[in-house]
Design a protein around this motif. Structure first.
Motif, PDB file in Angstrom:
ATOM      1  N   ALA A  61      -3.994  10.915 -12.312  1.00  0.00           N
ATOM      2  CA  ALA A  61      -5.196  11.344 -13.509  1.00  0.00           C
ATOM      3  C   ALA A  61      -6.652  11.302 -13.200  1.00  0.00           C
ATOM      4  CB  ALA A  61      -5.065  11.056 -14.863  1.00  0.00           C
ATOM      5  N   PRO A  62      -7.761  11.940 -13.601  1.00  0.00           N
ATOM      6  CA  PRO A  62      -8.741  11.610 -13.215  1.00  0.00           C
ATOM      7  C   PRO A  62      -9.285  10.336 -13.416  1.00  0.00           C
ATOM      8  CG  PRO A  62      -8.766  14.042 -14.284  1.00  0.00           C
ATOM      9  CD  PRO A  62      -7.404  13.285 -14.283  1.00  0.00           C
ATOM     10  N   GLY A  63     -10.149   9.539 -12.537  1.00  0.00           N
ATOM     11  CA  GLY A  63     -10.592   8.241 -12.608  1.00  0.00           C
ATOM     12  C   GLY A  63      -9.572   7.176 -12.044  1.00  0.00           C
ATOM     13  N   GLY A  64      -8.468   7.705 -11.344  1.00  0.00           N
ATOM     14  CA  GLY A  64      -7.642   7.015 -10.725  1.00  0.00           C
ATOM     15  C   GLY A  64      -7.455   7.854  -9.227  1.00  0.00           C
ATOM     16  N   VAL A  65      -6.658   6.841  -8.356  1.00  0.00           N
ATOM     17  CA  VAL A  65      -6.251   7.158  -6.871  1.00  0.00           C
ATOM     18  C   VAL A  65      -4.849   6.532  -6.665  1.00  0.00           C
ATOM     19  CG1 VAL A  65      -7.686   5.431  -5.843  1.00  0.00           C
ATOM     20  CG2 VAL A  65      -7.180   7.617  -4.591  1.00  0.00           C
ATOM     21  N   CYS A  66      -4.240   7.144  -6.009  1.00  0.00           N
ATOM     22  CA  CYS A  66      -2.938   6.824  -5.490  1.00  0.00           C
ATOM     23  C   CYS A  66      -3.089   5.689  -4.407  1.00  0.00           C
ATOM     24  CB  CYS A  66      -2.061   7.756  -5.163  1.00  0.00           C
ATOM     25  SG  CYS A  66      -0.292   7.427  -4.995  1.00  0.00           S
ATOM     26  N   SER A  67      -2.611   4.506  -4.592  1.00  0.00           N
ATOM     27  CA  SER A  67      -2.739   3.563  -3.924  1.00  0.00           C
ATOM     28  C   SER A  67      -1.211   2.734  -3.214  1.00  0.00           C
ATOM     29  CB  SER A  67      -3.459   2.330  -4.206  1.00  0.00           C
ATOM     30  OG  SER A  67      -3.662   1.186  -3.466  1.00  0.00           O
ATOM     31  N   PHE A  68      -1.067   2.801  -1.997  1.00  0.00           N
ATOM     32  CA  PHE A  68       0.241   2.118  -1.678  1.00  0.00           C
ATOM     33  C   PHE A  68       0.289   0.654  -1.940  1.00  0.00           C
ATOM     34  CE2 PHE A  68       0.649   6.219   0.220  1.00  0.00           C
ATOM     35  CZ  PHE A  68       2.210   6.676  -0.263  1.00  0.00           C
ATOM     36  N   GLN A  69       1.274   0.062  -2.606  1.00  0.00           N
ATOM     37  CA  GLN A  69       1.407  -1.269  -2.774  1.00  0.00           C
ATOM     38  C   GLN A  69       3.084  -1.613  -2.270  1.00  0.00           C
ATOM     39  OE1 GLN A  69       0.143  -2.111  -6.648  1.00  0.00           O
ATOM     40  NE2 GLN A  69      -1.750  -1.025  -6.413  1.00  0.00           N
TER      41      GLN A  69
END
Length: 142
Positions: A61-69
């Protein structure tokens, strides 16, 4: 993603995306995201909030970014202007970029047309004229 409630479709953005694709400079290859028309990124709007799982579509959603963990991918908050963007974080690509010329790397606002640039991500127009090293409007095919 839409059927699962993880995204919505924006028809107006889709129409603008098509217009931007039709207006692309014929001499510049359409490869990867470097020449990806900006409005095309708004056709699917993710509803996955910060903390939610964003794999496999990699949308948040706006305000977020996908990050691999590890083996998973989660939506994390974007880094605000002026903040360190080193490591596994990112700036809000709609308005900023990670300037690597600063020690420690910092999120800075994209420049207006006429400002100095070294790449498309430096410009609000998302086009850096490599002959002048200035932000400009993307040329239109003749």
């Amino acid at each position: 993603e839409i059927g699962e409630g993880k995204a919505t479709f924006d028809g107006a953005a889709a129409a603008e995306c098509i217009a931007q694709v039709e207006a692309l400079d014929c001499t510049v290859p359409f490869i990867g995201s470097a020449n990806f028309p900006p409005r095309c990124e708004d056709v699917l709007i993710s509803t996955v909030p910060v903390g939610g799982i964003c794999y496999p579509a990699l949308l948040c959603a706006p305000g977020g970014v996908c990050s691999f963990q590890g083996q998973s991918a989660f939506c994390v908050a974007v880094v605000p202007l002026g903040a360190d963007c080193s490591g596994d974080v990112t700036c809000d690509s709609a308005t900023a970029f990670c300037d690597e010329t600063f020690e420690g790397r910092r999120c800075v606002t994209r420049g207006p047309d006429g400002s100095s640039c070294v790449g498309d991500s430096w410009c609000a127009s998302e086009y850096c004229d490599q002959t002048t090293s200035q932000c400009a409007q993307r040329p239109v095919c003749e």
